[in-house]
Design a protein around this motif. Structure first.
Motif, PDB file in Angstrom:
ATOM      1  N   ALA A  17      17.344 -35.144 -11.034  1.00  0.00           N
ATOM      2  CA  ALA A  17      17.770 -33.994 -10.231  1.00  0.00           C
ATOM      3  C   ALA A  17      16.728 -32.884 -10.276  1.00  0.00           C
TER       4      ALA A  17
ATOM      5  N   ILE B 195      22.396 -32.199  -7.818  1.00  0.00           N
ATOM      6  CA  ILE B 195      23.488 -32.822  -8.563  1.00  0.00           C
ATOM      7  C   ILE B 195      24.632 -33.155  -7.617  1.00  0.00           C
TER       8      ILE B 195
ATOM      9  N   PHE C 270      23.706 -36.172  -5.379  1.00  0.00           N
ATOM     10  CA  PHE C 270      23.852 -37.454  -6.062  1.00  0.00           C
ATOM     11  C   PHE C 270      25.328 -37.803  -6.265  1.00  0.00           C
ATOM     12  N   ASN C 271      26.143 -36.778  -6.520  1.00  0.00           N
ATOM     13  CA  ASN C 271      27.575 -37.031  -6.687  1.00  0.00           C
ATOM     14  C   ASN C 271      28.197 -37.526  -5.391  1.00  0.00           C
TER      15      ASN C 271
ATOM     16  N   ASP D  63      27.299 -41.028  -4.962  1.00  0.00           N
ATOM     17  CA  ASP D  63      28.050 -41.875  -5.886  1.00  0.00           C
ATOM     18  C   ASP D  63      29.465 -42.124  -5.374  1.00  0.00           C
TER      19      ASP D  63
ATOM     20  N   SER E 238      25.272 -32.608 -16.649  1.00  0.00           N
ATOM     21  CA  SER E 238      24.707 -32.998 -15.355  1.00  0.00           C
ATOM     22  C   SER E 238      25.113 -34.423 -14.984  1.00  0.00           C
ATOM     23  N   TRP E 239      24.991 -35.327 -15.930  1.00  0.00           N
ATOM     24  CA  TRP E 239      25.386 -36.718 -15.653  1.00  0.00           C
ATOM     25  C   TRP E 239      26.892 -36.823 -15.407  1.00  0.00           C
TER      26      TRP E 239
ATOM     27  N   VAL F 208      27.477 -35.800 -11.888  1.00  0.00           N
ATOM     28  CA  VAL F 208      27.023 -36.798 -10.923  1.00  0.00           C
ATOM     29  C   VAL F 208      28.057 -37.908 -10.736  1.00  0.00           C
TER      30      VAL F 208
ATOM     31  N   CYS G  33      33.179 -32.374  -9.730  1.00  0.00           N
ATOM     32  CA  CYS G  33      31.726 -32.215  -9.883  1.00  0.00           C
ATOM     33  C   CYS G  33      31.372 -30.737 -10.008  1.00  0.00           C
TER      34      CYS G  33
END
Length: 588
Positions: free
Chosen positions: A234, A274, A277-278, A281, A531-532, A535, A543
């Motif tokens: 990120a 972030i 990417f979320n 996902d 952060s993970w 995501v 999130c």
């Protein structure tokens, strides 16, 4: 001098400091015996903290050095010997690092080397170092960092180009790259923003799975093993929007309109990536092994066609864009993301602020060693010693000649050497043996290869030569047709007004207090974990709340103290950037 509207912080900030070392007071004596040089053969010990090979230099580069200087280079490499700084400490205590020394200057190491008389003041030889003098700003920077008058060394990655001109050559390091062949197959849809990008990636993933029958193809694949101050993926993708991370803060693309912001701040470029990417996902676009795999796993998947988006140019392109694939129209190319404002570093007149090359105080024939260093900064030396990646790691005649128009042009051997060197054998007249085995093992980039060769008026990097850019493949032709006729990524971004140039200011942060380092360790852990978690959150609301709560947790860990240090360093970097722009303008 015209300065681009978009200017961001200099990439030269050295973010990771080397371990603080203790150099014994019994260091070498600069007045060590160095009688007249009779020109006889000499074996030169080179202590190189950047080298990934230990032993005697072989092959074509060795032949050049032997023919020109009657020298043989014996590389002493801590990276190979292991033990971190142990080898440096041991040799320093003995008072002799090596005849030539290539090390970092951060964390006070340069000052220690000077104070302990482990390196030589090259002032007596400097008058004849005409090539190095082209990069006087870099020499002055080393002197400044040494804290003592003299010519103590020459930094790496210097350039005499404008600090407001992109130093990236043909492509930025971090930008949105996609499998162009699948993008073409879904009709080249426009990509207005990150939400639209996610939708396009979904179409590409569906098409790829449909055509191949493989359900293990994912648009996005991430990895953890490079995480440092933040979730690295990120952090890197924040550069798509003109921000560059320095420790825990993001330095803005325009210091007049924006401010330095903590990456943990809601709405920051880091937060934006972030959330992107979320969303990917939640749409089923992110490889489920992203939270457990490493770089090697990801690289293999890219090579095998299992990944459709690359955060960097140097991930997707090298592993998919071989000549055979390109002639089929297959490979990664820059996506036309309409709202991107891609970060790119400017050339650095003062060098990278990290490594430098010097002469050891116990060395013999120091004048010859000074001539060798000077040669490394000459056009001939740059071509011969440049790193193969993005450089021109072979000399004139062996790899290239001038055509009828006076333009540099790769010959058949040069084409293979630059772009497909596996198994390539060097002609006997140039030393024979494997080309790859003969590349300079110093692993020290003296001059930025995208700088201009004063002799040819073209860049040292063959990828920027007009003769090379004229060579198009099915893939590059199709991409160019849909990107306004641009031949390179940098050309497209410049013409589209989507390139944020960071003046090449060199800044070495001061040594950090141990208390701050301890707090930083806890802060990093919290940022990365949160952060993970954000995501892989199941909903957009989850999130956002996870990221927001991270800020509260950081405050409880004493982040305010760490933030103060990082903001001060970022402000110093911005000041250095402004000064280098003014200094260069005054010289024109």
């Amino acid at each position: 001098m015209e300065i681009r509207k978009k200017i961001v912080s200099g990439i030269a900030a050295t973010l990771s400091a080397a371990m603080l070392v203790s150099v014994a007071a019994c260091g070498g004596n600069d007045s060590a015996s160095d009688g007249p040089d009779d020109g006889s053969f000499m074996k030169v010990d080179v202590f190189s903290s950047t080298a990934n090979y230990q032993g005697v230099q072989k092959g074509w580069f060795a032949k050049i050095v032997k023919d020109k200087f009657n020298m043989e280079l014996n590389i002493i490499a801590p990276n190979v010997a292991g033990g971190g700084d142990t080898l440096f400490d041991t040799r320093s205590t003995a008072g002799n690092l090596g005849d030539l020394v290539i090390v970092g200057m951060q964390n006070g190491r340069l000052q220690k080397l000077v104070k302990s008389k482990l390196i030589t003041d090259m002032t007596p030889y400097y008058g004849k170092m005409t090539n190095v003098k082209r990069y006087q700003a870099g020499v002055d920077y080393v002197t400044k960092q040494a804290g003592q008058d003299g010519v103590w060394g020459v930094p790496g990655n210097v350039s005499d180009e404008s600090p407001t001109k992109s130093a990236d050559g043909i492509e930025p390091a971090a930008a949105p790259y996609i499998r162009w062949d699948y993008y073409a197959k879904i009709g080249y849809p426009e990509i207005k923003d990150l939400d639209g990008f996610a939708d396009v990636l979904k179409q590409m993933q569906d098409k790829a799975r449909e055509e191949t029958g493989d359900d293990d193809i994912y648009a996005v694949s991430l990895f953890k093993d490079w995480d440092g101050e933040m979730m690295q993926n990120a952090m890197a993708a924040s550069q798509w929007y003109g921000y560059f991370a320095q420790n825990s803060v993001l330095v803005p693309s325009d210091d007049k309109d924006s401010q330095i912001v903590p990456a943990s701040q809601v709405g920051s470029a880091y937060d934006k990536m972030i959330e992107f990417f979320n969303k990917c996902d939640r749409m089923g676009l992110v490889d489920p092994e992203s939270t457990t795999q490493n770089w090697d796993n990801l690289s293999t998947k890219v090579t095998n066609g299992k990944v459709l988006m690359s955060i960097w140019s140097w991930l997707g392109k090298p592993r998919m864009n071989g000549n055979e694939n390109q002639e089929k129209g297959v490979g990664f190319m820059l996506a036309p993301l309409q709202d991107m404002d891609v970060y790119t570093p400017g050339f650095q007149p003062e060098g990278d602020g990290n490594t430098f090359i010097a002469i050891g105080s116990k060395a013999k024939n120091k004048e010859r060693l000074a001539k060798f260093i000077d040669w490394l900064y000459s056009p001939e030396g740059i071509y011969a010693s440049a790193a193969n990646s993005g450089g021109a790691a072979c000399p004139k005649e062996m790899c290239w000649t001038l055509n009828d128009k006076g333009e540099p042009q790769l010959n058949e051997f040069g084409e293979k050497a630059m772009f497909n060197s596996d198994g390539l054998q060097v002609p006997a007249e140039y030393g024979g043996g494997s080309y790859n085995d003969g590349i300079s093992t110093l692993n020290f980039k003296t001059v930025n290869a995208n700088s201009t060769d004063p002799d040819t008026k073209s860049a040292f990097n063959p990828q920027l030569w007009a003769t090379q850019l004229a060579k198009q493949t099915k893939l590059s032709e199709d991409w160019s047709k849909h990107m306004g006729g641009a031949k390179t990524d940098i050309e497209y971004l410049e013409k589209a007004g989507k390139l944020a140039v960071a003046p090449g200011a060199t800044y070495t942060p001061p040594e950090e207090d141990s208390q701050i380092s301890t707090l930083r360790s806890s802060v990093k852990t919290e940022v990365i974990n949160a952060s993970w978690q954000a995501v892989v959150a199941k909903t957009e609301a989850e999130c956002q709340s996870t990221f927001k709560n991270m800020g509260t947790q950081l405050n409880d860990l004493g982040y305010a103290q760490v933030l103060k240090v990082d903001e001060d360093n970022a402000k110093a970097l911005i000041k250095a950037r402004q000064e280098i722009v003014k200094e260069y303008a005054d010289k024109e």
